[in-house]
Write a protein that holds these residues in place. Sequence first.
Motif, mmCIF file in Angstrom:
data_model
loop_
_atom_site.group_PDB
_atom_site.id
_atom_site.type_symbol
_atom_site.label_atom_id
_atom_site.label_comp_id
_atom_site.label_asym_id
_atom_site.label_seq_id
_atom_site.Cartn_x
_atom_site.Cartn_y
_atom_site.Cartn_z
ATOM 1 N N ASP A 468 0.836 -1.198 0.000
ATOM 2 C CA ASP A 468 0.000 0.000 0.000
ATOM 3 C C ASP A 468 0.873 1.251 0.000
ATOM 4 O O ASP A 468 1.965 1.271 0.571
ATOM 5 C CB ASP A 468 -0.992 -0.023 1.162
ATOM 6 C CG ASP A 468 -0.443 0.539 2.458
ATOM 7 O OD1 ASP A 468 -0.213 1.750 2.528
ATOM 8 O OD2 ASP A 468 -0.270 -0.246 3.410
ATOM 9 N N TYR A 484 -5.318 -3.251 1.821
ATOM 10 C CA TYR A 484 -4.943 -2.761 0.487
ATOM 11 C C TYR A 484 -4.542 -3.920 -0.424
ATOM 12 O O TYR A 484 -5.004 -4.031 -1.563
ATOM 13 C CB TYR A 484 -3.796 -1.762 0.596
ATOM 14 C CG TYR A 484 -3.385 -1.195 -0.748
ATOM 15 C CD1 TYR A 484 -3.970 -0.036 -1.243
ATOM 16 C CD2 TYR A 484 -2.432 -1.842 -1.533
ATOM 17 C CE1 TYR A 484 -3.611 0.475 -2.484
ATOM 18 C CE2 TYR A 484 -2.072 -1.345 -2.768
ATOM 19 C CZ TYR A 484 -2.667 -0.182 -3.241
ATOM 20 O OH TYR A 484 -2.322 0.307 -4.475
ATOM 21 N N VAL A 488 -6.172 -5.499 -4.106
ATOM 22 C CA VAL A 488 -5.519 -5.881 -5.362
ATOM 23 C C VAL A 488 -5.930 -7.292 -5.764
ATOM 24 O O VAL A 488 -6.221 -7.577 -6.935
ATOM 25 C CB VAL A 488 -3.984 -5.783 -5.236
ATOM 26 C CG1 VAL A 488 -3.304 -6.223 -6.539
ATOM 27 C CG2 VAL A 488 -3.562 -4.364 -4.883
ATOM 28 N N SER A 512 -3.716 -2.016 -9.709
ATOM 29 C CA SER A 512 -4.574 -1.160 -8.892
ATOM 30 C C SER A 512 -4.808 0.184 -9.576
ATOM 31 O O SER A 512 -5.915 0.727 -9.520
ATOM 32 C CB SER A 512 -3.946 -0.950 -7.505
ATOM 33 O OG SER A 512 -2.689 -0.319 -7.604
ATOM 34 N N LEU A 555 -8.584 -0.002 -1.930
ATOM 35 C CA LEU A 555 -7.418 0.541 -2.632
ATOM 36 C C LEU A 555 -7.223 2.034 -2.411
ATOM 37 O O LEU A 555 -6.384 2.641 -3.088
ATOM 38 C CB LEU A 555 -7.533 0.261 -4.134
ATOM 39 C CG LEU A 555 -7.450 -1.215 -4.549
ATOM 40 C CD1 LEU A 555 -7.708 -1.381 -6.045
ATOM 41 C CD2 LEU A 555 -6.090 -1.804 -4.178
ATOM 42 N N ARG A 562 -10.015 3.123 4.104
ATOM 43 C CA ARG A 562 -10.215 1.706 3.803
ATOM 44 C C ARG A 562 -11.050 1.049 4.903
ATOM 45 O O ARG A 562 -10.952 1.421 6.073
ATOM 46 C CB ARG A 562 -8.874 0.970 3.692
ATOM 47 C CG ARG A 562 -7.946 1.528 2.633
ATOM 48 C CD ARG A 562 -6.580 0.861 2.717
ATOM 49 N NE ARG A 562 -5.566 1.712 2.084
ATOM 50 C CZ ARG A 562 -4.281 1.715 2.403
ATOM 51 N NH1 ARG A 562 -3.839 0.894 3.340
ATOM 52 N NH2 ARG A 562 -3.445 2.531 1.796
#
Length: 624
Positions: A468, A484, A488, A512, A555, A562
């Motif tokens: 991330d 994160y 993906v 991403s 993401l 998040r």
Amino acid sequence: MKYSTCTKPFNCGSVSRIVFPFWDDVERPRYCGGRDEFKLSNCIDPYPLLHINSQQFQVININFLSYTMKMVRKDVDYESCDHPLSNNTLSPTLFQYTQNVDNITVFYDCHYNVSFPKNFTCFPNYHGEYVFYGKVNEISKLEERCENRSIVQVLLSAPLESSDDFYALKEVVEKGFEVSYDTIEEDALNCKRCRDSDGACGRIDIDQYQFSCHCPDGSQSSSQCQIHTSVSAAVFGALVVFLAMYLYQRRKKNRYTMSYVSQSFTASDPSLLKDAEKGSQYFGVHVFTYDELEEATNNFDSARELGDGGFGTVYYGQLHDGRRVAVKRLYENNYKRVEQFMNEVEILTRLRHPNLVSLFGCTSRHSRELLLVYEYISNGTVADHLHGRKTKPGALPWHIRMNIAVDTASALKYLHASEIIHRDVKTNNILLDDHFCVKVADFGLSRLFPTHATHISTAPQGTPGYVDPEYHECYQLTSKSDVYSFGVMLIELISSLPAVDITRHRHEINLSNMAINKIQNQALHELVDPALGFESDFKVRKMINAVAELAFRCLQSSKDMRPTMEEVVDTLLDIQSDGKHKKSQPEVLDISADDDVVLLKDDPPPPSPDSNVVSKSTTPNASG
């Protein structure tokens, strides 16, 4: 005793350490093997033979990791056009040609003037006029104009080219072909149960079709061995007293002979003094000797290498009891590696979750090398099935991908609840069993984080494309770093594309980046794998839209934007159940076509890696 006989691998010709379902009736009796089709003969020559339906096949090699073998047909005359070749008669329930094999149809006695570019010139005594060959999509015009035909299997790596004579076919066919072998599904399940109960797989002497599990006590079972508890209390007590005295003496002796590494660890945790090279435990797991694992991996044969884990290379191995394992060999045996070794043992032994790979044991930290022994997961990684060596169109439908997402998220939620950050979540570390159930692997980068800390500062580690942005720039590690990386992975499940691909446009090298741009521009349909039925199945379309929206949230560049893994699991279960998981179903936005919806558009996408960054696949088919 059948058990001791059947637990020993045997050699036949140049093929070594052969196990069930193969047998040879010399070193390995038939009760240790599978059906008659797996009987090997001619072991005095370099390559053994299989006799299947009156045909002979020379076995070049057997890969016990992938259940494949390379064979050459030996009972056929490839030097004359006079006699059409006979087709292979392998049982489709036991043998299947792999995707590395191509079928070539050879046509004989073609008496009509056929214009076809692929043909052989035969010897003068051949009575027909032409011999042609071609693949399935090329041969329709030949089927009605030739009297005989045969089908031969060749490797894709050895294509057949036009030649002046029939020897071209001989040269290509003698390079062999590849098949995957397996037992009947019921036998495979019984064998797994048998090995899990410390038994040895085999057959009943008088019936090749009847599976038998040979047990250490000499008994036989149709499935698995029973655990016997007949040791008397007195004997058991004596053993306990003897063991306690032995460990006390050993501990007393070791107090003055510990190495620098041992002293460093025992100062912080005195309970670790009790490990020994054999017969003791680390945190309750079995301690293997180095020699045991060296033998199990055939001296760490490079042919058995499964991949590179976070801190070591992983090898396929087979223990004396028949269990198949993945052995992780740490790169260096120095203080830092021992620290990582102890950290991983401590983490894995206190975790119990159906979607986490299991630790079977390890070597002593006094061993010449530090080795970790995991359960072996046979069906490869999610990366293998999405865009790797196991990729097949339509073989991974959306409902399976959805299950993979839910299982992986559940495992990460459990880790975070246990105050553990995985730190290297990626599709190469998500293993799949034969039923496509998830096993999250590779705790090589895992770290325990203290309850009073909101992050851990450390040098950036992980895999390009999954790290991330906040961590990459500030070295701030939190549970949101795993979120994160999981985002993906969700995009990979939707698109079947790798996380990093330097052949893509420079703004799309990082998957991403590509996903965020597609979603913000209402062009999700351009990202979705066409094989998933996104355009034709409304239910699939609705679920993919919702999963893409969740991935978009995961993401976000800022960790505060998040969701937690607990929220991720709830959302995925809600999507999977079409709103039945929760009483209230949030509105699912269709982000695949032009509309006025733009999700969190003001939050900038994470930076793309430099074009010279290439992600190396790690830890295929095993933990590590």
